[in-house]
Scaffold this motif. Sequence first.
Motif, PDB file in Angstrom:
ATOM      1  N   ILE A 102      20.244  10.189 -25.381  1.00 25.14           N
ATOM      2  CA  ILE A 102      20.824   8.846 -25.461  1.00 25.14           C
ATOM      3  C   ILE A 102      21.965   8.815 -24.445  1.00 25.14           C
ATOM      4  CG2 ILE A 102      21.933   7.151 -26.974  1.00 25.14           C
ATOM      5  CD1 ILE A 102      20.606   8.535 -29.336  1.00 25.14           C
ATOM      6  N   ASN A 103      21.593   8.515 -23.198  1.00 23.61           N
ATOM      7  CA  ASN A 103      22.586   8.679 -22.139  1.00 23.61           C
ATOM      8  C   ASN A 103      22.231   7.816 -20.927  1.00 23.61           C
ATOM      9  OD1 ASN A 103      24.919   9.693 -21.043  1.00 23.61           O
ATOM     10  ND2 ASN A 103      24.043  11.647 -20.409  1.00 23.61           N
ATOM     11  N   ALA A 104      23.233   7.588 -20.100  1.00 21.26           N
ATOM     12  CA  ALA A 104      23.096   6.944 -18.792  1.00 21.26           C
ATOM     13  C   ALA A 104      24.299   7.405 -17.985  1.00 21.26           C
ATOM     14  CB  ALA A 104      23.084   5.422 -18.920  1.00 21.26           C
ATOM     15  N   TRP A 105      24.162   7.408 -16.658  1.00 20.73           N
ATOM     16  CA  TRP A 105      25.288   7.845 -15.835  1.00 20.73           C
ATOM     17  C   TRP A 105      25.201   7.212 -14.448  1.00 20.73           C
ATOM     18  CZ3 TRP A 105      22.908  10.324 -11.831  1.00 20.73           C
ATOM     19  CH2 TRP A 105      21.734  11.041 -12.087  1.00 20.73           C
ATOM     20  N   CYS A 106      26.313   7.297 -13.725  1.00 22.23           N
ATOM     21  CA  CYS A 106      26.377   6.723 -12.383  1.00 22.23           C
ATOM     22  C   CYS A 106      27.132   7.662 -11.465  1.00 22.23           C
ATOM     23  CB  CYS A 106      27.065   5.361 -12.412  1.00 22.23           C
ATOM     24  SG  CYS A 106      27.198   4.566 -10.788  1.00 22.23           S
ATOM     25  N   MET A 107      26.532   7.995 -10.334  1.00 22.98           N
ATOM     26  CA  MET A 107      27.189   8.799  -9.312  1.00 22.98           C
ATOM     27  C   MET A 107      27.900   7.888  -8.321  1.00 22.98           C
ATOM     28  SD  MET A 107      24.577  11.925  -8.385  1.00 22.98           S
ATOM     29  CE  MET A 107      24.218  13.215  -9.593  1.00 22.98           C
ATOM     30  N   PRO A 108      28.812   8.426  -7.526  1.00 23.49           N
ATOM     31  CA  PRO A 108      29.498   7.627  -6.505  1.00 23.49           C
ATOM     32  C   PRO A 108      28.503   6.895  -5.611  1.00 23.49           C
ATOM     33  CG  PRO A 108      30.551   9.761  -6.702  1.00 23.49           C
ATOM     34  CD  PRO A 108      29.314   9.822  -7.550  1.00 23.49           C
ATOM     35  N   GLY A 109      28.917   5.732  -5.136  1.00 22.46           N
ATOM     36  CA  GLY A 109      28.058   4.946  -4.273  1.00 22.46           C
ATOM     37  C   GLY A 109      27.085   4.060  -5.026  1.00 22.46           C
ATOM     38  N   GLY A 110      27.062   4.176  -6.366  1.00 22.70           N
ATOM     39  CA  GLY A 110      26.196   3.319  -7.161  1.00 22.70           C
ATOM     40  C   GLY A 110      24.836   3.899  -7.482  1.00 22.70           C
ATOM     41  N   LYS A 111      24.734   5.225  -7.614  1.00 23.08           N
ATOM     42  CA  LYS A 111      23.471   5.885  -7.948  1.00 23.08           C
ATOM     43  C   LYS A 111      23.386   6.025  -9.471  1.00 23.08           C
ATOM     44  CE  LYS A 111      22.701   6.489  -3.546  1.00 23.08           C
ATOM     45  NZ  LYS A 111      21.693   5.675  -2.830  1.00 23.08           N
ATOM     46  N   VAL A 112      22.601   5.139 -10.088  1.00 26.42           N
ATOM     47  CA  VAL A 112      22.572   5.025 -11.553  1.00 26.42           C
ATOM     48  C   VAL A 112      21.271   5.591 -12.120  1.00 26.42           C
ATOM     49  CG1 VAL A 112      22.659   3.415 -13.505  1.00 26.42           C
ATOM     50  CG2 VAL A 112      24.017   2.960 -11.432  1.00 26.42           C
ATOM     51  N   ALA A 113      21.382   6.253 -13.261  1.00 30.87           N
ATOM     52  CA  ALA A 113      20.210   6.734 -13.995  1.00 30.87           C
ATOM     53  C   ALA A 113      20.336   6.340 -15.456  1.00 30.87           C
ATOM     54  CB  ALA A 113      20.068   8.245 -13.871  1.00 30.87           C
ATOM     55  N   PHE A 114      19.271   5.764 -16.001  1.00 30.09           N
ATOM     56  CA  PHE A 114      19.150   5.476 -17.427  1.00 30.09           C
ATOM     57  C   PHE A 114      18.127   6.444 -18.001  1.00 30.09           C
ATOM     58  CE2 PHE A 114      21.670   1.829 -17.196  1.00 30.09           C
ATOM     59  CZ  PHE A 114      21.661   1.103 -18.381  1.00 30.09           C
ATOM     60  N   TYR A 115      18.336   6.888 -19.236  1.00 30.46           N
ATOM     61  CA  TYR A 115      17.346   7.689 -19.933  1.00 30.46           C
ATOM     62  C   TYR A 115      16.655   6.811 -20.978  1.00 30.46           C
ATOM     63  CZ  TYR A 115      19.584  11.838 -17.874  1.00 30.46           C
ATOM     64  OH  TYR A 115      20.088  12.772 -16.994  1.00 30.46           O
ATOM     65  N   THR A 116      15.367   7.023 -21.168  1.00 32.18           N
ATOM     66  CA  THR A 116      14.625   6.200 -22.114  1.00 32.18           C
ATOM     67  C   THR A 116      15.183   6.315 -23.532  1.00 32.18           C
ATOM     68  OG1 THR A 116      13.019   8.011 -22.340  1.00 32.18           O
ATOM     69  CG2 THR A 116      12.469   6.225 -20.804  1.00 32.18           C
ATOM     70  N   GLY A 117      15.866   7.412 -23.824  1.00 31.21           N
ATOM     71  CA  GLY A 117      16.417   7.603 -25.154  1.00 31.21           C
ATOM     72  C   GLY A 117      17.453   6.580 -25.556  1.00 31.21           C
ATOM     73  N   ILE A 118      18.052   5.893 -24.582  1.00 27.87           N
ATOM     74  CA  ILE A 118      19.082   4.910 -24.913  1.00 27.87           C
ATOM     75  C   ILE A 118      18.501   3.518 -25.127  1.00 27.87           C
ATOM     76  CG2 ILE A 118      19.727   4.040 -22.597  1.00 27.87           C
ATOM     77  CD1 ILE A 118      22.671   4.452 -23.418  1.00 27.87           C
ATOM     78  N   LEU A 119      17.250   3.304 -24.723  1.00 30.78           N
ATOM     79  CA  LEU A 119      16.655   1.966 -24.797  1.00 30.78           C
ATOM     80  C   LEU A 119      16.488   1.447 -26.230  1.00 30.78           C
ATOM     81  CD1 LEU A 119      14.005   2.106 -21.927  1.00 30.78           C
ATOM     82  CD2 LEU A 119      16.334   1.169 -21.886  1.00 30.78           C
ATOM     83  N   PRO A 120      16.132   2.297 -27.217  1.00 35.10           N
ATOM     84  CA  PRO A 120      16.061   1.773 -28.582  1.00 35.10           C
ATOM     85  C   PRO A 120      17.402   1.241 -29.099  1.00 35.10           C
ATOM     86  CG  PRO A 120      14.860   3.838 -28.417  1.00 35.10           C
ATOM     87  CD  PRO A 120      15.629   3.688 -27.137  1.00 35.10           C
ATOM     88  N   ILE A 121      18.498   1.692 -28.491  1.00 36.34           N
ATOM     89  CA  ILE A 121      19.815   1.220 -28.919  1.00 36.34           C
ATOM     90  C   ILE A 121      20.228  -0.018 -28.127  1.00 36.34           C
ATOM     91  CG2 ILE A 121      22.244   1.861 -29.225  1.00 36.34           C
ATOM     92  CD1 ILE A 121      21.326   4.749 -29.447  1.00 36.34           C
ATOM     93  N   THR A 122      19.870  -0.079 -26.860  1.00 37.00           N
ATOM     94  CA  THR A 122      20.168  -1.291 -26.095  1.00 37.00           C
ATOM     95  C   THR A 122      19.342  -2.462 -26.635  1.00 37.00           C
ATOM     96  OG1 THR A 122      18.483  -0.768 -24.420  1.00 37.00           O
ATOM     97  CG2 THR A 122      20.725  -0.005 -24.018  1.00 37.00           C
ATOM     98  N   LYS A 123      18.104  -2.207 -27.043  1.00 37.39           N
ATOM     99  CA  LYS A 123      17.201  -3.168 -27.692  1.00 37.39           C
ATOM    100  C   LYS A 123      16.686  -4.267 -26.775  1.00 37.39           C
ATOM    101  CE  LYS A 123      18.475  -2.725 -32.560  1.00 37.39           C
ATOM    102  NZ  LYS A 123      17.137  -2.247 -32.961  1.00 37.39           N
TER     103      LYS A 123
END
Length: 264
Positions: A102-123
């Motif tokens: 259940i995670n997501a993160w962003c590197m400098p310059g705007g490099k973003v990653a979402f994990y599918t594990g967080i989607l049930p909570i975002t809904k």
Amino acid sequence: MKRVIAIFILVLLLDACSKVPITGRSRLSAVSHEEIMPLVNEQYDSVINEGKVLTNTADGRKVVEVGSRISKAVENFLVQEGYGDIVDEFDWEFNLLESEQINAWCMPGGKVAFYTGILPITKNETGIAVVMGHEIAHAVASHSQERMSNGMAANLGLSIFSAAMGQNPTMMQQLLLQSVGIGSQLGMLKFSRKHELEADELGLLFMAMAGYDPREAPVFWERMSAAGGEAPPEFLSTHPGPDRRIERLNANMKKAMEYYEQAK
């Protein structure tokens, strides 16, 4: 002699400081965008290539859509406010990776990653916007560079980035990954909590600028809190408690609603 050294260090620290847009907080910026981006691109590509990328799925396209919408609104705002130099540093990229985390993160310059594990909570799309605004805020506030700067100061003194890479490239890679929430957070905890609250504040405004209802942000954090049970998700493991976050979000809701009404 000690006094001279102390003055020299103070001058270096002052010279390496800048301010976060909107909040105006002073931050240590010993790592420049130009210096860090080759390492960022290498590490981001490595994570993407080693994972199962679902960006071309319906969920993945929604993540990209929300990220593009918020980043565009934020860039327009920053240009209007005189922060065009910051906008020039962004090369946004949004990816959805298959993972139970259940995670997501962003590197400098705007490099973003979402994990599918967080989607049930975002809904839904607005829930994704809550998380996306938060991650984009990390990029705008240069939190990774600040954490790396603090990590360099703690581990390598006030070395410039190129010298630090030469001394210990593995440590610099670890500092980058830790600074965005990948791997151990040891040594960065006190910085992390401050940055997370700042990213909450900025992210609330950013999602509102893009036309997403900011009143859904506290609701998302209530769901996040409930999802943790006794063991908090990775997204909360080194972060401020949900109750504190919700309180701070509600304190900034009036300002966010002004942006939301303008965007509607």
